[in-house]
Design an enzyme around this catalytic site. Structure first.
Site, PDB file in Angstrom:
ATOM      1  N   ASN A  82       0.657  -1.160   0.109  1.00 50.51           N
ATOM      2  CA  ASN A  82       0.152  -0.121   0.054  1.00 50.51           C
ATOM      3  C   ASN A  82       0.749   1.377  -0.104  1.00 50.51           C
ATOM      4  OD1 ASN A  82      -2.551   1.662   0.497  1.00 50.51           O
ATOM      5  ND2 ASN A  82      -3.230  -0.336   0.991  1.00 50.51           N
ATOM      6  N   ARG A  83       0.273   2.440   0.362  1.00 48.13           N
ATOM      7  CA  ARG A  83       0.835   3.689   0.049  1.00 48.13           C
ATOM      8  C   ARG A  83       1.744   4.342   1.383  1.00 48.13           C
ATOM      9  NH1 ARG A  83      -3.851   3.172  -2.328  1.00 48.13           N
ATOM     10  NH2 ARG A  83      -3.585   3.629  -4.806  1.00 48.13           N
ATOM     11  N   HIS A 108       3.476  -0.030  -2.664  1.00 52.00           N
ATOM     12  CA  HIS A 108       3.620  -1.611  -2.761  1.00 52.00           C
ATOM     13  C   HIS A 108       5.136  -1.563  -3.024  1.00 52.00           C
ATOM     14  CE1 HIS A 108      -0.403  -2.062  -2.619  1.00 52.00           C
ATOM     15  NE2 HIS A 108      -0.554  -2.179  -3.806  1.00 52.00           N
ATOM     16  N   HIS A 182      -1.366  -9.648  -3.854  1.00 59.93           N
ATOM     17  CA  HIS A 182      -2.182  -8.914  -4.481  1.00 59.93           C
ATOM     18  C   HIS A 182      -2.660  -9.617  -5.588  1.00 59.93           C
ATOM     19  CE1 HIS A 182      -3.263  -5.294  -6.578  1.00 59.93           C
ATOM     20  NE2 HIS A 182      -2.812  -4.621  -5.450  1.00 59.93           N
ATOM     21  N   SER A 183      -3.338 -10.824  -5.337  1.00 57.57           N
ATOM     22  CA  SER A 183      -4.070 -11.644  -6.506  1.00 57.57           C
ATOM     23  C   SER A 183      -5.328 -10.961  -6.515  1.00 57.57           C
ATOM     24  CB  SER A 183      -4.339 -13.018  -6.093  1.00 57.57           C
ATOM     25  OG  SER A 183      -3.372 -13.857  -6.454  1.00 57.57           O
ATOM     26  N   TYR A 184      -5.983 -11.138  -8.152  1.00 62.55           N
ATOM     27  CA  TYR A 184      -7.306 -10.427  -8.108  1.00 62.55           C
ATOM     28  C   TYR A 184      -8.198 -11.820  -8.412  1.00 62.55           C
ATOM     29  CZ  TYR A 184      -5.355  -6.086  -9.749  1.00 62.55           C
ATOM     30  OH  TYR A 184      -4.781  -4.571  -9.856  1.00 62.55           O
ATOM     31  N   GLN A 286      -6.984  -4.514   2.843  1.00 59.41           N
ATOM     32  CA  GLN A 286      -7.681  -3.734   1.860  1.00 59.41           C
ATOM     33  C   GLN A 286      -8.523  -4.335   0.766  1.00 59.41           C
ATOM     34  OE1 GLN A 286      -6.141  -0.435   1.774  1.00 59.41           O
ATOM     35  NE2 GLN A 286      -6.609   0.257  -0.031  1.00 59.41           N
ATOM     36  N   GLU A 313      -6.438  -7.679   0.398  1.00 60.01           N
ATOM     37  CA  GLU A 313      -5.014  -7.581   0.735  1.00 60.01           C
ATOM     38  C   GLU A 313      -4.902  -7.545   2.292  1.00 60.01           C
ATOM     39  OE1 GLU A 313      -3.110  -4.745  -1.861  1.00 60.01           O
ATOM     40  OE2 GLU A 313      -5.179  -4.776  -2.775  1.00 60.01           O
TER      41      GLU A 313
END
Length: 349
Positions: A82-83, A108, A182-184, A286, A313
């Site tokens: 993340n940020r 990331h 980070h899988s979709y 997330q 996430e």
């Protein structure tokens, strides 16, 4: 058939470095394919009794696609998921500047974070599960992070259809660490996820500002568009939340997970009857609803358009190094980092 692991050469990077694909077979018709580049989960397939196999995650067909990818498909992200605002933080009186790879912010792990690195893989299997462990040394100064960090990522696929992800790290200097997958996901294996239903065991979430950085507040979900304590259809939730999500074009928010026995989140596809329960020891989750997929990418025979998949996430809170009210995300010598997440698929056979 007992669980096992197979491997093959998937391709070579632009610099000539070979990349291997490891396929974990749980012996019951479930296959997980993993690259030693970025610890990428390239596919998570079940062999349906009738019709074509169903793949629960979005991905690409070639290594070149992954090398060019900027959407983190299936990758492990770190050192810090993340940020981090401004790409900088202060720790023990020291100012640290990280790579700024999303406008002026750090996202990331930077331009060449964990997702753009080759890892050393070791595969094994026994009567209960198939396993791939991957490790690498993130050296002092990588993407601006201080200190050397020895990292190990382990994926285990059990005979019962459970994916276990374990992330471990040992630093020699204080450094932020929050490693996530980070899988979709798309449990239908086709179409979009607007008909999926989501439940998140969280009474609070982190509101964000214009750059999707948390404001530092922890806000009650309180029956509004961020209340997923009862299972909700994602398309309906997006429609209700639209005025509040204009900047993100959908959900891209972190939820403060309850510390109950779990699951901490549950994703269901009513059409197929499949459900994925997520158990984790991370403080946040997330939820990203695939807002920026625009159809310019494609893989596995489909265009990756908006909401083709979603990300869930588990991680530390975004911008935690700059937010004193958030759980501490600095990993220190003598106190190794460890995070665990389990994804349990129901009715996949």
């Amino acid at each position: 058939m007992k669980p096992c692991v197979d491997s093959r050469l998937f391709g070579e990077l632009a610099n000539g470095e070979p990349v291997m694909e490891f396929t974990l077979d749980n012996g019951q018709g479930m296959l997980l394919s993993v690259l030693d580049y970025g610890c990428i989960i390239r596919s998570w397939r079940v062999l349906a009794r009738h019709g074509a196999p169903v793949d629960f995650v979005l991905g690409f067909d070639t290594l070149l696609d992954y090398e060019r990818d900027t959407a983190y498909f299936g990758a492990v992200v770190g050192r810090f998921a993340n940020r981090i605002g401004g790409g900088r933080y202060q720790s023990d009186g020291n100012h640290v500047q990280l790579t700024q790879n999303e406008g002026g912010n750090h996202l990331h792990g930077g331009r060449r974070g964990f997702h753009k690195q080759c890892w050393q893989g070791h595969a094994s299997g026994d009567n209960e599960l198939a396993r791939i462990s991957m490790c690498r040394l993130s050296r002092d100064g990588e993407e601006g992070y201080p200190g050397n960090l020895l990292v190990m990522v382990t994926y285990e696929l059990t005979a019962s259809g459970e994916l276990r992800c374990c992330y471990q790290a040992i630093p020699d200097q204080p450094t932020p660490v929050s490693i996530s997958q980070h899988s979709y996901f798309n449990l239908a294996g086709e179409g979009d996820i607007l008909g999926h239903e989501l439940c998140v065991d969280a009474a609070r979430y982190l509101p964000v500002g214009p750059e999707l950085l948390p404001t530092g507040q922890l806000q009650e979900v309180d029956g509004g568009p961020f209340d997923f304590r009862l299972r909700r259809r994602i398309g309906n939730a997006l429609a209700e939340a639209h005025p509040q999500l204009a900047l993100a074009h959908g959900y891209d928010h972190n939820f403060v997970l309850a510390r109950g026995p779990g699951p901490q989140a549950s994703l269901a596809d009513p059409a197929s009857g499949r459900r994925m329960d997520i158990y984790t020891n991370c403080p946040g989750l997330q939820f990203y609803s695939g807002n920026y997929l625009d159809g310019t990418l494609g893989g596995k025979g489909r265009d990756l358009t908006r909401h083709a998949g979603l990300c869930l996430e588990p991680q530390h809170f975004p911008d935690a190094p700059n937010q004193p009210g958030f759980p501490d995300a600095i990993c220190r010598p003598g106190a190794p980092y460890s995070a665990n997440t389990r994804y349990v698929i129901d009715r996949w056979r």
